[in-house]
Design an enzyme around this catalytic site. Structure first.
Site, PDB file in Angstrom:
ATOM      1  CB  THR A 176      37.983  63.493  47.879  1.00 35.27           C
ATOM      2  OG1 THR A 176      39.148  64.013  47.259  1.00 35.27           O
ATOM      3  CG2 THR A 176      37.688  64.369  49.072  1.00 35.27           C
ATOM      4  NE  ARG A 204      46.855  68.319  42.983  1.00 34.70           N
ATOM      5  CZ  ARG A 204      45.645  67.900  43.355  1.00 34.70           C
ATOM      6  NH1 ARG A 204      45.521  67.133  44.421  1.00 34.70           N
ATOM      7  NH2 ARG A 204      44.578  68.248  42.673  1.00 34.70           N
ATOM      8  CB  VAL A 205      48.364  71.759  47.930  1.00 32.20           C
ATOM      9  CG1 VAL A 205      47.225  71.917  48.927  1.00 32.20           C
ATOM     10  CG2 VAL A 205      49.691  71.587  48.657  1.00 32.20           C
ATOM     11  N   GLY A 206      45.779  70.042  46.563  1.00 30.50           N
ATOM     12  CA  GLY A 206      44.479  70.218  45.914  1.00 30.50           C
ATOM     13  C   GLY A 206      43.582  71.130  46.730  1.00 30.50           C
ATOM     14  CG  ASP A 207      39.437  70.568  46.116  1.00 32.98           C
ATOM     15  OD1 ASP A 207      40.178  69.623  45.739  1.00 32.98           O
ATOM     16  OD2 ASP A 207      38.231  70.413  46.385  1.00 32.98           O
ATOM     17  N   GLY A 228      36.865  66.290  43.159  1.00 34.72           N
ATOM     18  CA  GLY A 228      37.109  66.563  41.753  1.00 34.72           C
ATOM     19  C   GLY A 228      38.467  67.214  41.622  1.00 34.72           C
ATOM     20  N   GLY A 230      41.090  69.393  42.072  1.00 31.72           N
ATOM     21  CA  GLY A 230      41.117  70.482  43.041  1.00 31.72           C
ATOM     22  C   GLY A 230      41.602  71.813  42.518  1.00 31.72           C
TER      23      GLY A 230
HETATM   24  N1  ASP Z   1      39.760  67.091  45.175  1.00 34.05           N
HETATM   25  C1  ASP Z   1      40.838  66.148  45.273  1.00 34.05           C
HETATM   26  C2  ASP Z   1      42.129  66.825  44.927  1.00 34.05           C
HETATM   27  O1  ASP Z   1      42.169  67.582  43.989  1.00 34.05           O
HETATM   28  C3  ASP Z   1      40.653  64.935  44.437  1.00 34.05           C
HETATM   29  C4  ASP Z   1      39.239  64.390  44.312  1.00 34.05           C
HETATM   30  O2  ASP Z   1      38.358  64.801  45.027  1.00 34.05           O
HETATM   31  O3  ASP Z   1      38.990  63.529  43.505  1.00 34.05           O
HETATM   32  O4  ASP Z   1      43.113  66.537  45.558  1.00 34.05           O
END
Ligand code: ASP
Length: 318
Positions: A176, A204-207, A228, A230
């Site tokens: 990210t 899929r949706v992350g943070d 990380g 999400g």
């Molecule tokens: N936070 C991101 C997600 O979950 C991935 C990452 O930061 O490594 O989409």
């Protein structure tokens, strides 16, 4: 005196020291430095924190070394679905895009949504169309694809089949980019942009586009951008949790950020973040082997790093 501060990350999904060539680190280091310069230029001319974080994130989205924009991860279907958000701590105005497929710089589209004054988030093709209507460049999917991301997808699919997912490197899995800033007027802002997880299911949706989870900024308290897995940042509403600990418990930025990362430990996921508080302290903890990161402190001293070491990259002036 100029109290501006800027901090960035290029994700905690990084290669182990022994797998990262000197040439790769040199170029990634240069792109981190350029991102810091772009954001710092805004801050030293008296510009706003929200403009500084956008400028810094654009540079990292354009770099193939980080998982956002050009060089973003591929989902299970071999497509790029891009998530981004930006928040202005002065007004709490925020904008986000989710699963966009054609926006060259997703953070610019998130900013256009922030500026709308009415919307907070748009998804998929609607985000692409909104961006185009607001003068944000669209590109073909192929613009985002790099050989490394193609290899990472093939590897993650193979690992899924032969049961070796647990030994996938952090760099194969995720990454990210993000930035946080404090400007001369004491305003805070944060922005985050990502391709998400390699081999993620479509939709899929992350943070990263979730305000309060992967991105949060509130004047007088702090600004946070996370990296990380999400799903866990969403569960813990990570950015807002850090701000709440500072605002309601009176914790320092260092204590609040260390505490929320420790809360994620039981999940055994890679996680990291950059953050700045209202008085210009920076915290950039991570629990993986490394996190692309950098900052410029109020006196103009700039540094970048990936593994444990931090390298000075000069004084950018104040
Ligand atoms: N936070 C991101 C997600 O979950 C991935 C990452 O930061 O490594 O989409």
């Amino acid at each position: 005196m100029n109290q501006s501060v800027l901090a960035i990350h290029g994700g905690c999904g990084v290669l182990a020291r022994e797998d990262l060539s000197d040439a790769e680190w040199r170029e990634a280091r240069q792109h981190l430095t350029e991102a810091l310069r772009a954001g710092w230029a805004v801050l030293t001319r008296g510009g706003r924190a929200v403009d500084a974080v956008e400028a810094a994130v654009v540079v990292m989205e354009d770099s193939p070394h980080f998982n956002a924009g050009h060089g973003a991860a591929l989902n299970h279907d071999g497509l790029h679905e891009l998530d981004a958000s930006i928040m202005d701590g002065a007004t709490l105005a925020a904008g986000a895009i989710v699963a966009a497929q054609r926006i060259r710089n997703p953070v610019k589209a998130a900013r256009a949504i922030l500026e709308s004054g009415t919307l907070a988030m748009l998804t998929g093709p609607s985000a692409d169309l909104y961006a185009e209507a607001h003068g944000v460049e669209l590109v073909d999917q192929s613009y985002f694809t790099t050989e490394r991301r193609r290899d990472a997808l093939a590897s993650m699919i193979r690992r899924g089949q032969d049961g070796t997912l647990a030994s996938a490197s952090e760099a194969e899995k995720h990454g990210t980019v993000g930035a946080v800033a404090l400007d001369r007027d004491g305003h805070l802002a944060a922005a985050t942009s990502t391709g998400g997880y390699t081999n993620k299911p479509a939709g899929r949706v992350g943070d990263s586009p979730i305000i309060g989870a992967g991105t949060y900024a509130r004047d007088g308290v702090c600004a946070v951008s996370g990296t990380g897995q999400g799903e866990y940042f969403i569960r813990h509403v990570l950015g807002h949790e850090i701000a709440s600990r500072i605002a309601y418990l009176g914790e320092s930025l260092a204590t609040a950020t260390d505490t929320v990362l420790a809360d994620l430990a039981p999940y055994r996921i890679g996680a990291g973040l950059v953050s700045v508080d209202a008085t210009g302290h920076v915290a950039a903890p991570f629990n993986t082997g490394g996190m692309f990161r950098g900052w410029v402190m109020a006196n103009g001293d700039a540094s970048v790093g990936i593994h444990a070491e931090i390298e000075p990259v000069g004084n950018f002036g104040s």
